[in-house]
Design a protein around this motif. Structure first.
Motif, short mmCIF file in Angstrom:
data_model
loop_
_atom_site.label_atom_id
_atom_site.label_comp_id
_atom_site.label_asym_id
_atom_site.label_seq_id
_atom_site.Cartn_x
_atom_site.Cartn_y
_atom_site.Cartn_z
N GLY A 24 0.93 -1.07 -0.05
CA GLY A 24 -0.03 0.06 0.04
C GLY A 24 0.81 1.18 0.09
N ARG A 25 0.12 2.53 -0.09
CA ARG A 25 0.93 3.46 -0.12
C ARG A 25 0.70 4.15 1.34
NH1 ARG A 25 -0.77 8.42 -4.54
NH2 ARG A 25 0.83 9.69 -3.95
N HIS A 26 1.63 4.14 2.14
CA HIS A 26 1.81 4.62 3.13
C HIS A 26 2.21 5.89 3.62
CE1 HIS A 26 0.74 0.52 4.29
NE2 HIS A 26 1.83 0.05 3.93
N ARG A 27 2.05 6.67 4.48
CA ARG A 27 2.28 8.24 4.55
C ARG A 27 3.28 8.29 5.42
NH1 ARG A 27 -1.19 12.28 3.80
NH2 ARG A 27 0.77 13.37 3.95
N ALA A 28 3.64 7.55 6.35
CA ALA A 28 4.73 7.77 7.33
C ALA A 28 5.98 7.16 6.59
CB ALA A 28 4.54 7.06 8.47
N PHE A 29 7.27 7.66 7.04
CA PHE A 29 8.64 7.28 6.23
C PHE A 29 9.60 7.45 7.44
CE2 PHE A 29 12.63 7.47 4.48
CZ PHE A 29 12.66 6.62 3.18
N SER A 30 10.25 6.28 7.81
CA SER A 30 11.08 6.27 8.94
C SER A 30 12.66 5.74 8.36
CB SER A 30 10.67 5.17 9.92
OG SER A 30 11.76 4.89 10.84
N HIS A 77 6.54 12.54 7.84
CA HIS A 77 5.13 12.62 7.08
C HIS A 77 5.38 13.33 5.77
CE1 HIS A 77 3.86 11.18 11.07
NE2 HIS A 77 2.83 10.48 10.57
N PRO A 78 5.93 12.79 4.69
CA PRO A 78 6.46 13.66 3.47
C PRO A 78 5.00 13.53 2.84
CG PRO A 78 7.25 11.29 3.35
CD PRO A 78 6.83 11.29 4.80
N ALA A 79 4.96 14.41 1.69
CA ALA A 79 3.78 14.37 0.88
C ALA A 79 3.67 13.41 0.06
CB ALA A 79 4.00 15.77 0.27
N PRO A 80 2.42 12.79 -0.48
CA PRO A 80 2.56 11.76 -1.20
C PRO A 80 3.30 11.95 -2.59
CG PRO A 80 0.19 12.31 -0.46
CD PRO A 80 1.12 13.24 -0.06
N ALA A 81 3.39 13.05 -3.05
CA ALA A 81 4.11 13.42 -4.30
C ALA A 81 5.64 13.11 -4.12
CB ALA A 81 4.01 14.77 -4.74
N THR A 82 6.05 13.24 -2.94
CA THR A 82 7.34 12.77 -2.47
C THR A 82 7.74 11.57 -2.75
OG1 THR A 82 7.56 14.89 -0.97
CG2 THR A 82 9.31 13.03 -0.87
N ILE A 83 6.71 10.72 -2.08
CA ILE A 83 7.12 9.19 -2.23
C ILE A 83 7.09 8.85 -3.92
CG2 ILE A 83 6.22 6.98 -1.87
CD1 ILE A 83 7.35 8.32 0.73
N ASP A 84 6.07 9.49 -4.72
CA ASP A 84 5.78 9.18 -5.94
C ASP A 84 7.23 9.51 -6.77
OD1 ASP A 84 3.19 8.17 -5.51
OD2 ASP A 84 2.52 10.26 -6.09
N LEU A 85 7.88 10.74 -6.33
CA LEU A 85 9.05 11.05 -6.92
C LEU A 85 10.15 10.20 -6.71
CD1 LEU A 85 10.68 13.02 -8.47
CD2 LEU A 85 11.02 14.40 -6.61
N MET A 86 10.13 9.66 -5.41
CA MET A 86 11.12 8.66 -5.08
C MET A 86 11.22 7.23 -6.04
SD MET A 86 11.59 9.12 -0.85
CE MET A 86 13.01 7.98 -0.81
N SER A 87 9.89 6.86 -6.23
CA SER A 87 9.41 5.89 -6.86
C SER A 87 9.82 5.94 -8.36
CB SER A 87 8.01 5.43 -6.73
OG SER A 87 7.70 5.24 -5.31
#
Length: 291
Positions: free
Chosen positions: A174-180, A198-208
């Motif tokens: 899933g797309r989880h909001r927290a990042f550790s 708690h990065p923005a969803p767009a930040t996780i999308d950019l990393m992917s």
């Protein structure tokens, strides 16, 4: 070994670093295609009469003839450069361009850190490093995007890729909001440790996107998202290296808007002690790396 004569062999390499040696020599740190990372002495390259001194500058892709044992079984660990031909000297394209120069420095320092054992072949890292320097030289993508893509893919080669599509602890997809960073990436609400970002969803999308090479998505992102992504990537890398990279704090990531403050995710992702992403990383024992 008595009577041992140093053999000659050829390889192409990326010049990672140079150091002065004596009055006219240099020690060149190289990431080679077939023999991994090694160090070689270039005699007389600091003299104005040197035939190949200008070819042995950082960030260059060169073809070399080296004297020494490629397996390191005999003689000194330092090889000797006897011939050099420049394939593409990317460093010349960075003159006067501070952002690209510092990003290239971070790439080469990371390549050196990811190859702790000399003469251990690492073809995929060599190709990744060469491709990143070529991308910086061509200027087709933003400098920080090229750097972060390199760092993410380099961590993947080392086995440290951050979890992005599933919880790093329990594996729940899933797309989880927290990042550790200590946990290894995105975490679900049940596994989220105290202090997780708690990065923005767009930040996780950019990393992917940077990990998979989806430049269409990466190039369309906003500056704030890129800065938050850079903070997470830098913190994740330095946590696993257990030491700070000297060149990362120097990278020009663009000036923030007037009056802007760091996002909570960027502050929390800096490191467990709360320092900036480019600063020293806390060791498991609590002291700063390299102390």
């Amino acid at each position: 070994m008595a009577g041992y004569r140093r053999q000659l062999y050829r390889d192409d390499a990326v010049v990672l670093r140079v150091q002065k040696l004596g009055e006219s020599d240099r020690i060149i740190t190289l990431l080679t295609r077939r023999h991994g990372r090694l160090r070689a002495v270039a005699r007389g390259v600091r003299r104005t009469t040197s035939k190949f001194g200008a070819r042995l500058e950082p960030f260059g892709h060169v073809d070399l003839q080296l004297a020494g044992d490629p397996k390191g079984n005999h003689g000194s660990s330092l090889h000797t450069v006897s011939q050099v031909e420049g394939i593409d000297l990317y460093g010349k394209r960075f003159l006067g361009d501070y952002p690209r120069y510092t990003a290239a420095s971070a790439i080469c320092e990371t390549a050196e850190r990811l190859t702790p054992v000399e003469r251990e072949p690492s073809l995929r890292l060599f190709q990744l490093t060469l491709g990143a320097l070529r991308a910086l030289a061509d200027g087709e993508h933003a400098t920080t995007l090229v750097l972060d893509a390199y760092l993410l893919r380099g961590m993947a080669l080392a086995g440290w890729a951050p979890a992005l599509g599933a919880c790093a602890v329990c594996g729940t997809p899933g797309r989880h909001r927290a990042f550790s960073v200590p946990a290894g990436g995105a975490v679900c609400p049940d596994c989220r440790p105290p202090g997780a970002a708690h990065p923005a969803p767009a930040t996780i999308d950019l990393m992917s996107a940077l990990t998979s090479g989806d430049w269409r998505v990466a190039d369309a992102t906003e500056t704030g998202v890129r800065r938050e992504c850079s903070g997470l990537v830098a913190a994740h890398l330095q946590w696993h290296l257990e030491r700070a990279l000297r060149s990362l704090p120097l990278v020009d990531r663009g000036a923030p808007a007037a009056g802007a403050v760091p996002t909570p995710a960027a502050r929390a992702a800096a490191d467990p002690a709360g320092r900036p992403a480019g600063g020293p990383v806390a060791e498991p024992g609590g002291g700063p790396a390299g102390a």
